[in-house]
Motif scaffolding. Structure first.
Motif, PDB file in Angstrom:
ATOM      1  N   THR A  48      -6.446 -33.604 -33.803  1.00 33.14           N
ATOM      2  CA  THR A  48      -7.122 -32.428 -34.361  1.00 33.14           C
ATOM      3  C   THR A  48      -6.311 -31.163 -34.095  1.00 33.14           C
ATOM      4  O   THR A  48      -5.526 -31.097 -33.139  1.00 33.14           O
ATOM      5  CB  THR A  48      -8.521 -32.232 -33.745  1.00 33.14           C
ATOM      6  N   ASP A  49      -6.523 -30.183 -34.944  1.00 32.53           N
ATOM      7  CA  ASP A  49      -5.944 -28.860 -34.711  1.00 32.53           C
ATOM      8  C   ASP A  49      -6.714 -27.841 -35.534  1.00 32.53           C
ATOM      9  O   ASP A  49      -7.338 -28.180 -36.543  1.00 32.53           O
ATOM     10  CB  ASP A  49      -4.461 -28.826 -35.089  1.00 32.53           C
ATOM     11  N   ALA A  50      -6.670 -26.601 -35.071  1.00 31.99           N
ATOM     12  CA  ALA A  50      -7.344 -25.511 -35.784  1.00 31.99           C
ATOM     13  C   ALA A  50      -6.351 -24.380 -36.025  1.00 31.99           C
ATOM     14  O   ALA A  50      -5.486 -24.120 -35.184  1.00 31.99           O
ATOM     15  CB  ALA A  50      -8.535 -25.004 -34.972  1.00 31.99           C
ATOM     16  N   LYS A  88     -12.362 -21.671 -29.044  1.00 29.22           N
ATOM     17  CA  LYS A  88     -13.628 -22.092 -29.645  1.00 29.22           C
ATOM     18  C   LYS A  88     -13.383 -22.965 -30.868  1.00 29.22           C
ATOM     19  O   LYS A  88     -14.049 -23.996 -31.052  1.00 29.22           O
ATOM     20  CB  LYS A  88     -14.454 -20.861 -30.027  1.00 29.22           C
ATOM     21  N   GLU A  89     -12.435 -22.577 -31.712  1.00 27.25           N
ATOM     22  CA  GLU A  89     -12.160 -23.352 -32.924  1.00 27.25           C
ATOM     23  C   GLU A  89     -11.553 -24.709 -32.587  1.00 27.25           C
ATOM     24  O   GLU A  89     -11.836 -25.711 -33.258  1.00 27.25           O
ATOM     25  CB  GLU A  89     -11.234 -22.568 -33.862  1.00 27.25           C
ATOM     26  N   GLU A  90     -10.719 -24.765 -31.540  1.00 28.75           N
ATOM     27  CA  GLU A  90     -10.152 -26.048 -31.118  1.00 28.75           C
ATOM     28  C   GLU A  90     -11.257 -26.978 -30.616  1.00 28.75           C
ATOM     29  O   GLU A  90     -11.256 -28.178 -30.893  1.00 28.75           O
ATOM     30  CB  GLU A  90      -9.115 -25.834 -30.017  1.00 28.75           C
ATOM     31  N   ALA A  91     -12.212 -26.427 -29.878  1.00 26.54           N
ATOM     32  CA  ALA A  91     -13.333 -27.219 -29.375  1.00 26.54           C
ATOM     33  C   ALA A  91     -14.206 -27.708 -30.536  1.00 26.54           C
ATOM     34  O   ALA A  91     -14.665 -28.855 -30.549  1.00 26.54           O
ATOM     35  CB  ALA A  91     -14.158 -26.396 -28.389  1.00 26.54           C
ATOM     36  N   LEU A  92     -14.437 -26.846 -31.511  1.00 24.50           N
ATOM     37  CA  LEU A  92     -15.229 -27.231 -32.687  1.00 24.50           C
ATOM     38  C   LEU A  92     -14.525 -28.331 -33.481  1.00 24.50           C
ATOM     39  O   LEU A  92     -15.181 -29.215 -34.037  1.00 24.50           O
ATOM     40  CB  LEU A  92     -15.475 -26.015 -33.578  1.00 24.50           C
TER      41      LEU A  92
END
Length: 202
Positions: A48-50, A88-92
């Protein structure tokens, strides 16, 4: 110049050259180790990545799942119009990966990202960022739905495919998901992620 000085100078230059060459070889070795590596048999690895665009006021999330045979089994792009914060976006993105895995019915997964801070907070259980505390709790709850669920950090060099997906997704206005057939450009990204130069068969 004195002959001895010339010899000494030549030796110094040679030793310097050897040291720099060894350092370059060592660096190349570390870079190769940072390539994407397949999981153990029976496990699905999800990267994953944001990405955040302050100019466009958008965020993009790239999620790609591959099995131990190095084949893509699912990929997803999530785009939202909002101001995002990196952690926050990485966690989401990780939470979205778990939801995707649960919906797919996978039982053994490894979620991998290049955001070490979030991975450490998940694995150690010591929440240092209060803004993602609720998200980490969701991740903890979702984790219980799998027989095996691991979280690991990988440098950007080993997370290239999801990174490229996230960067591309920032420009989209809708979410996209693939699960049976995959576009050629995505397959090319996967090949690049693994350092593969021979044709990739999906």
């Amino acid at each position: 110049m004195n002959a001895k000085l010339i010899v000494d100078k030549a030796q110094q230059e040679w030793f310097k050259y050897e040291n720099e060459t060894e350092a370059d070889i060592s660096k190349m070795g570390r870079q190769q180790q940072c390539r994407w590596e397949p999981p153990k048999e029976g496990v699905i690895k999800i990267n994953t990545d944001a990405a955040i665009s302050t100019k466009m006021v958008r965020i993009g999330v790239g999620i790609i799942a591959r099995n131990w045979r190095e084949k893509i089994v699912k990929a997803k792009e999530i785009s939202e119009c909002k101001r995002g914060e990196a952690g926050k976006e990485e966690a989401l993105a990780i939470r979205s990966a778990l939801v995707m895995a649960k919906d797919a019915g996978w039982t053994s997964i490894e979620v991998q990202t290049d955001c070490k801070g979030v991975v450490d907070q998940i694995n150690i259980g010591n929440v240092q960022d209060s803004s993602i505390e609720t998200i980490l709790e969701d991740i903890g709850d979702l984790r219980q739905d799998f027989d095996c669920c691991k979280f690991s950090f990988v440098p950007r060099a080993g997370n290239g495919c999801s990174h490229s997906l996230a960067q591309f997704t920032v420009k989209l206005i809708r979410n996209v998901e693939w699960k049976n057939s995959f576009p050629m450009w995505l397959i090319d990204l996967v090949r690049k992620d693994m350092g593969v130069v021979t044709p990739f068969c999906n």
